[in-house]
Design an enzyme around this catalytic site. Structure first.
Site, short mmCIF file in Angstrom:
data_model
loop_
_atom_site.label_atom_id
_atom_site.label_comp_id
_atom_site.label_asym_id
_atom_site.label_seq_id
_atom_site.Cartn_x
_atom_site.Cartn_y
_atom_site.Cartn_z
N HIS A 19 30.42 -18.83 9.19
CA HIS A 19 31.45 -17.75 7.80
C HIS A 19 32.36 -18.69 8.23
O HIS A 19 33.09 -18.74 8.93
CB HIS A 19 30.87 -16.28 8.59
CG HIS A 19 31.55 -15.55 6.91
ND1 HIS A 19 31.28 -14.81 7.21
CD2 HIS A 19 32.29 -15.47 6.26
CE1 HIS A 19 31.72 -14.20 5.90
NE2 HIS A 19 32.75 -15.06 5.45
N HIS A 21 34.45 -20.55 3.95
CA HIS A 21 34.47 -21.29 3.00
C HIS A 21 35.05 -22.30 3.19
O HIS A 21 36.23 -21.84 3.14
CB HIS A 21 34.45 -19.84 2.07
CG HIS A 21 33.74 -18.52 2.71
ND1 HIS A 21 32.78 -18.23 1.72
CD2 HIS A 21 34.08 -17.54 3.29
CE1 HIS A 21 32.42 -16.66 1.89
NE2 HIS A 21 33.58 -16.82 2.63
N HIS A 218 27.32 -11.30 2.04
CA HIS A 218 28.46 -10.94 2.47
C HIS A 218 28.18 -8.84 2.13
O HIS A 218 27.97 -9.00 1.09
CB HIS A 218 30.04 -10.66 1.67
CG HIS A 218 30.61 -11.97 2.21
ND1 HIS A 218 29.70 -13.53 2.17
CD2 HIS A 218 31.38 -12.90 2.13
CE1 HIS A 218 30.34 -14.36 2.83
NE2 HIS A 218 31.57 -13.99 2.59
N GLU A 221 32.18 -5.66 4.72
CA GLU A 221 33.36 -6.20 5.16
C GLU A 221 33.86 -4.43 4.03
O GLU A 221 34.98 -3.89 4.97
CB GLU A 221 33.56 -7.05 4.34
CG GLU A 221 34.92 -7.33 4.50
CD GLU A 221 35.22 -8.85 3.13
OE1 GLU A 221 36.81 -9.67 4.08
OE2 GLU A 221 35.04 -9.24 3.03
N ASP A 299 36.63 -17.71 8.83
CA ASP A 299 36.30 -17.61 7.64
C ASP A 299 37.04 -18.18 6.77
O ASP A 299 36.23 -18.85 6.03
CB ASP A 299 36.84 -15.67 7.52
CG ASP A 299 36.39 -15.17 5.81
OD1 ASP A 299 35.59 -15.54 5.24
OD2 ASP A 299 36.17 -13.81 6.10
N ASP A 300 38.32 -18.01 6.25
CA ASP A 300 38.77 -18.55 5.16
C ASP A 300 40.22 -19.32 6.15
O ASP A 300 41.24 -18.47 6.40
CB ASP A 300 40.20 -18.04 4.32
CG ASP A 300 38.17 -17.52 3.15
OD1 ASP A 300 37.52 -18.60 3.13
OD2 ASP A 300 38.10 -16.48 3.24
#
EC number: 3.5.4.2
Length: 363
Positions: A19, A21, A218, A221, A299-300
């Protein structure tokens, strides 16, 4: 760096990330550099003081108030990605850096094709650049000796755009043969969940399923546990990205455990985007105790200042997990990956070797 006695183990542990991005690995320094190179103006300081410098932007990233607040900066930032070389450099920096800093062995990397297409960047530029960055990173890791890096790319359809736009994007990628030739490993769904249930994309995911394209989404969340169920039943996904709100529904938890569904949990992302007040509130303990499989992911990371190793250490500092619990997490991360069985075997063998060696050194 965490202060736990298990920190050496966590550093050496071979990691799989599911996961991430790739646009979320765009650091402020690279953003400013590409802005200058490509003559893409950033917002003026009068519009947003955060764009005064990379340092000011990084400081603003530490104060996101919500997922939508983050996404505004996320989509503004990616405008600087224009050429195939830009996408190559973005992928290379993440992959080579995490192979070095977090002992990354396998990565399954999301990207947002619609966000680039609507800016006039063609799909060949995006996919070709990402694949070039992958090649460069894999070659560099192989030359360093001792391990091999494998990488898969997964395009994510965007919830905040229309379903028709998603369908057109999927057809474009399918028409280019990217799924058939292995350039793309599967199909995902991301962006804001609120009021956008997974079932809206059922037709697209049904087409993907009929063609044997792997699927993830997703869910859970921001959205309720029912969105996790919808992703499983209506979209037919094999994996759930985030999924932390599943803890609110006993039936969903039991199902996830029974069916062995992997959740790709992003602990520090949950904290930074106000899904959890503190990392101790991310349901790591509940998932372990109930036998719900999960992996730990970033994630980011350029926006949250916590990369893969940071998330492992933060979880250990918060929960004080034992060796066997980390072995379970590590093995589940491998077994829930979309790489081949031979590659899984290689990583699992290395995990066992690391646990043997660290056990001896701890005596």
């Amino acid at each position: 760096m965490c202060l736990s006695p298990l920190h050496p183990l966590l550093l050496r542990l071979p990691k799989c990330e599911h996961h991430i991005h790739i646009e979320g690995s765009l650091t402020p320094s690279l953003l400013f550099s590409l802005s200058a190179k490509n003559s893409i103006p950033l917002p003026s300081v009068s519009e947003d003081p955060a764009f005064a410098s990379p340092e000011a932007l990084n400081e603003r990233y530490a104060r996101f108030s919500s997922l939508d607040d983050f996404l505004a900066y996320y989509y503004a930032g990616m405008r600087v990605l224009v050429t195939a070389r830009d996408f190559s450099e973005l992928a290379y920096e993440y992959l080579a850096g995490q192979a070095r800093d977090a002992n990354l062995w396998h990565a399954e990397v999301f990207f947002d094709p619609q966000a680039h297409l609507e800016r006039g960047v063609d799909i060949e530029t995006v996919v070709g650049g990402l694949l070039d960055g992958k090649r460069r990173a894999e070659e560099e890791v192989a030359k360093s000796g001792g391990k091999r890096l494998t990488v898969l790319f997964i395009p994510c359809l965007l919830r905040h755009l229309s379903v028709d736009d998603s369908a057109a994007c999927f057809e474009l990628m399918r028409g280019k043969g990217y799924f058939a030739d292995g350039s793309l490993a599967g199909l995902g769904l991301c962006s804001s969940e609120v009021a956008r249930p997974p079932g809206n994309w059922a037709g697209i995911f049904a087409d993907a399923r009929r063609e044997g394209i792997r699927r993830t989404a997703h869910a859970g969340e921001e959205g309720p546990p029912g969105y996790v169920v919808g992703a499983l039943d209506v979209l037919g996904v094999e994996r759930i990205d985030h999924g932390v709100r599943a803890v609110e529904d006993e039936g969903v938890m039991e199902r996830l455990s029974r069916e062995g569904v992997l959740l790709t949990v992003c602990p520090m992302s949950n904290v930074r985007l106000k899904g959890a007040e503190r990392i101790e509130h991310v349901p790591i303990r509940e998932f372990l105790d109930r036998g719900v499989r999960f992996s730990i992911n970033s994630d980011d990371p350029a926006y949250f200042e916590h990369w893969l190793q940071d998330n492992y250490c933060a979880v250990q500092e918060a929960f004080g997990l034992g060796r066997e619990e980390w072995k379970t997490i590590a093995r589940n991360s491998v077994e829930g990956s979309w790489c081949g069985e031979e590659r899984k075997r290689e990583i699992l063998e290395e995990i066992e070797e690391v646990f043997r060696e660290t056990e001896v050194s701890a005596v």
